[in-house]
Design an enzyme around this catalytic site. Sequence first.
Site, mmCIF file in Angstrom:
data_model
loop_
_atom_site.group_PDB
_atom_site.id
_atom_site.type_symbol
_atom_site.label_atom_id
_atom_site.label_comp_id
_atom_site.label_asym_id
_atom_site.label_seq_id
_atom_site.Cartn_x
_atom_site.Cartn_y
_atom_site.Cartn_z
ATOM 1 N N LYS A 197 -25.269 0.469 11.855
ATOM 2 C CA LYS A 197 -26.329 0.930 10.881
ATOM 3 C C LYS A 197 -27.592 -0.135 10.607
ATOM 4 O O LYS A 197 -27.195 -1.272 10.459
ATOM 5 C CB LYS A 197 -25.531 1.218 9.617
ATOM 6 C CG LYS A 197 -26.551 1.311 8.316
ATOM 7 C CD LYS A 197 -25.766 1.458 7.182
ATOM 8 C CE LYS A 197 -26.749 1.633 5.993
ATOM 9 N NZ LYS A 197 -25.950 1.809 4.546
ATOM 10 N N CYS B 160 -29.872 4.140 23.490
ATOM 11 C CA CYS B 160 -29.556 3.544 24.727
ATOM 12 C C CYS B 160 -30.022 4.752 25.972
ATOM 13 O O CYS B 160 -29.424 5.797 25.812
ATOM 14 C CB CYS B 160 -28.151 2.994 24.853
ATOM 15 S SG CYS B 160 -27.489 2.782 26.529
ATOM 16 N N CYS C 259 -25.140 -2.557 25.577
ATOM 17 C CA CYS C 259 -24.850 -1.610 24.452
ATOM 18 C C CYS C 259 -23.358 -1.652 24.352
ATOM 19 O O CYS C 259 -22.400 -1.571 25.117
ATOM 20 C CB CYS C 259 -25.203 0.001 25.242
ATOM 21 S SG CYS C 259 -24.610 1.182 24.311
ATOM 22 N N ILE D 53 -18.044 -0.331 -1.678
ATOM 23 C CA ILE D 53 -17.625 -1.512 -0.718
ATOM 24 C C ILE D 53 -18.902 -2.825 -0.906
ATOM 25 O O ILE D 53 -18.332 -3.752 -1.058
ATOM 26 C CB ILE D 53 -17.914 -1.017 0.768
ATOM 27 C CG1 ILE D 53 -16.620 -0.148 0.940
ATOM 28 C CG2 ILE D 53 -17.683 -2.415 1.660
ATOM 29 C CD1 ILE D 53 -16.580 0.357 2.631
ATOM 30 N N GLU E 71 0.945 -1.138 -0.135
ATOM 31 C CA GLU E 71 0.068 0.065 -0.022
ATOM 32 C C GLU E 71 1.113 1.255 -0.025
ATOM 33 O O GLU E 71 1.723 1.380 0.770
ATOM 34 C CB GLU E 71 -0.830 0.015 1.228
ATOM 35 C CG GLU E 71 -1.597 1.214 1.465
ATOM 36 C CD GLU E 71 -2.313 1.675 0.356
ATOM 37 O OE1 GLU E 71 -2.420 2.982 0.152
ATOM 38 O OE2 GLU E 71 -3.378 1.095 0.018
ATOM 39 N N ARG F 125 -12.993 5.057 7.991
ATOM 40 C CA ARG F 125 -12.094 4.289 7.012
ATOM 41 C C ARG F 125 -10.567 4.133 7.754
ATOM 42 O O ARG F 125 -10.235 2.955 7.335
ATOM 43 C CB ARG F 125 -12.039 4.917 5.678
ATOM 44 C CG ARG F 125 -13.318 4.688 4.735
ATOM 45 C CD ARG F 125 -13.702 3.293 4.567
ATOM 46 N NE ARG F 125 -12.739 2.840 3.552
ATOM 47 C CZ ARG F 125 -12.636 3.005 2.214
ATOM 48 N NH1 ARG F 125 -13.697 3.340 1.902
ATOM 49 N NH2 ARG F 125 -11.868 2.243 1.521
ATOM 50 N N VAL G 282 3.645 0.540 -5.624
ATOM 51 C CA VAL G 282 3.684 -0.422 -6.734
ATOM 52 C C VAL G 282 3.428 -0.242 -8.120
ATOM 53 O O VAL G 282 2.512 0.730 -8.544
ATOM 54 C CB VAL G 282 2.546 -1.529 -6.343
ATOM 55 C CG1 VAL G 282 2.538 -2.822 -7.451
ATOM 56 C CG2 VAL G 282 2.631 -2.322 -4.840
ATOM 57 N N SER H 5 -20.137 3.846 4.056
ATOM 58 C CA SER H 5 -21.228 3.139 4.448
ATOM 59 C C SER H 5 -21.500 1.899 3.906
ATOM 60 O O SER H 5 -20.951 1.551 2.820
ATOM 61 C CB SER H 5 -22.511 3.930 3.810
ATOM 62 O OG SER H 5 -23.845 3.260 4.266
ATOM 63 N N CYS I 62 -26.105 5.758 27.586
ATOM 64 C CA CYS I 62 -25.455 6.795 26.759
ATOM 65 C C CYS I 62 -25.935 7.712 25.678
ATOM 66 O O CYS I 62 -25.325 8.351 25.165
ATOM 67 C CB CYS I 62 -24.222 5.863 26.280
ATOM 68 S SG CYS I 62 -24.500 4.578 25.057
#
Length: 645
Positions: free
Chosen positions: A106, A614, A628, A426, A68, A137, A161, A80, A617
């Site tokens: 989600k 919740c 939670c 994704i 990378e 990310r 690379v 997402s 929190c």
Amino acid sequence: MAIDAVRRFTELRRQHPELSETQLLNSNNPRGFTGSADVVVAGAGILGLCYAIHLKNISPDLKIDIFEKSLTPIQKIGESTLSPFATFTTGDVLPYDYLLRIFALKDGLHFYSVDQEGRDVTAQDIGGLDIAFQLDRRMSELFMTMWAQSLGINVYHGVAVDFEVPAGGSITTDLKLDELSISKPDIPVRPFSAPKVLLKDSSNTIGTSIDARLVCDASGFSRRLTGKFAPREKFESSWNADAYYTYFREKDTSKIEDRLLCWDYPATKHLCFPEGWGWFIGLISWERAPLANLMDLCAQIITSAAAGVPADKIPCTRALSKTFDCPFEFISSIGWAVRNDFQLPSDLSAYGTGEGEQKFNFFKKRYPTIDKLLTESYELLPNYYGKTTYFVKKGLAYRSPVVAGEGWLAIGNSAGFTNPLISPGINAGVAGSWSAANLTAQVLAAPAQEAKAAMLSAAKEHQKFMYDFALPRLFNMNRLWHNAFRDHRLFESIPKTLWAASFEEVDDHYFGVQRQQLYAQADANWMLGSGLDAFQDLCAEVLPILDGPNGGAPPSEEDIAKVLAITGRVVEERTGRWPQNSWGNWLRQYDNKLQKIPGKRTRNTGFLVEATRCFSCRYFVHNRSTMCPICGEKDSWSKSMAMRA
């Protein structure tokens, strides 16, 4: 809960302050660099890591190295996910309740169509089917990197690379098996060749090249290998999409309008308007946490899971944050993906400085509902990710004409991209990673005398799947969605028709054999519904009527009437063919026959997933959890629901 914390990386950093973050990351690699590997992956983004992880899971003896160019994992667009990614991670990484310690919860998708006068809002939603994540990310790629390393995969950051291919662009396609020197035992049989891999290591600690039996190009928009064969290819359409985005923090959700149905819910929200649409994605951000501390936190989860510690015994997010000195906060990724055939004013100086700020604010101000929402309920986070506040991506949709060849396969954005609507980057991209990994395993397991034929067959299959099947079908889906935003009547009719055309038996899709097998071929072929022929048949009828260089202008009354007749017929046909689908469980405003019910604002009780705040929190907790994940409150779901009642 007390944590038996191991601070390997913070301690390593303390003892060796001269180590760069890149060297710290690479110190976690399980093997030394040898100059050869069975598989080399260019790019350690989400999809390159998914490919390598799945390949290692199904072929554990393979030696896999990933390279990378980024010095460390960094934040980027594409945050997402939907059930395909969560299904993949459940089978190939960890079940969702482990990952909800570090990723945001989600459930589903919300859509709101707004007008330029601020009078009308039409809401649509789908959810209750499966748990998914919203991804920071930086954290997601760090965790996936360390998970890959725990499996025996080397992941090198700070290494760019490049590839060498023979003149003319082909990769030894004329190689004949009888030309190989197979009579000498000291010369390995190479029935097919892979591209030559060149390395540029920023720390100068490894070699300048590596030999590989097969190469995977997951280099993203830079297209390090696919770009050697042909430039990007635009889809057959008169328009493309550009994106303008930034980051906010919620400041006062009490002022959000009731007509933005169930806004205070952990879905990806889409604010839709004729020129495009906007996304609102709630994230758990770890941006302020030092890398060494984050590595220790990730290692704690990975080693605990490997030791068989159940998810509900893993410390909550707050406890992990405190133990490892990793601050976190809740932020929102917000941006617009707009048609590039819409003519913007020539002078945008009143909206700020720079293209990103000006165009983001232009669309914000253009729609009063959006302007009110952002002004009253969100706070801009200037320069949250580095020195840039507003980001720009141009010409989102394209595909690479060649995505496979002798000794190589391409996945993710190197193969192509459509549009971020419904998160295909994704969620659909994992289909290409998963299928490419399966093909790689088949090729490398083939006997030497059959390997070249296996490679060429795999390349042909991958080319057909990515270029001919996945990318054009996803592009049609986005064209249909964009055209639905041009009129409220279309927005009422097209989404429910897309749901009907995207599934056959919903219950089988989420409860049946497919789920028992975890991620399967059916998931890869589904492509968020766009893989079904019924979906493409709908596109073939509607797009010739609506699509074109219209800049989002309203369609004619005649064209609207034609589309409404088509969508009405399709909904009737699909609900009649699969009467057992309980759409009222997944759609808040509709019954099981996809008919809108006045006053209905909640899902029927047959849903699989539901979330609420919740009581302790005030973050979100889902109905399958025993605690939670953020604050650790036991039985948070049942207690919170009791307090709501």
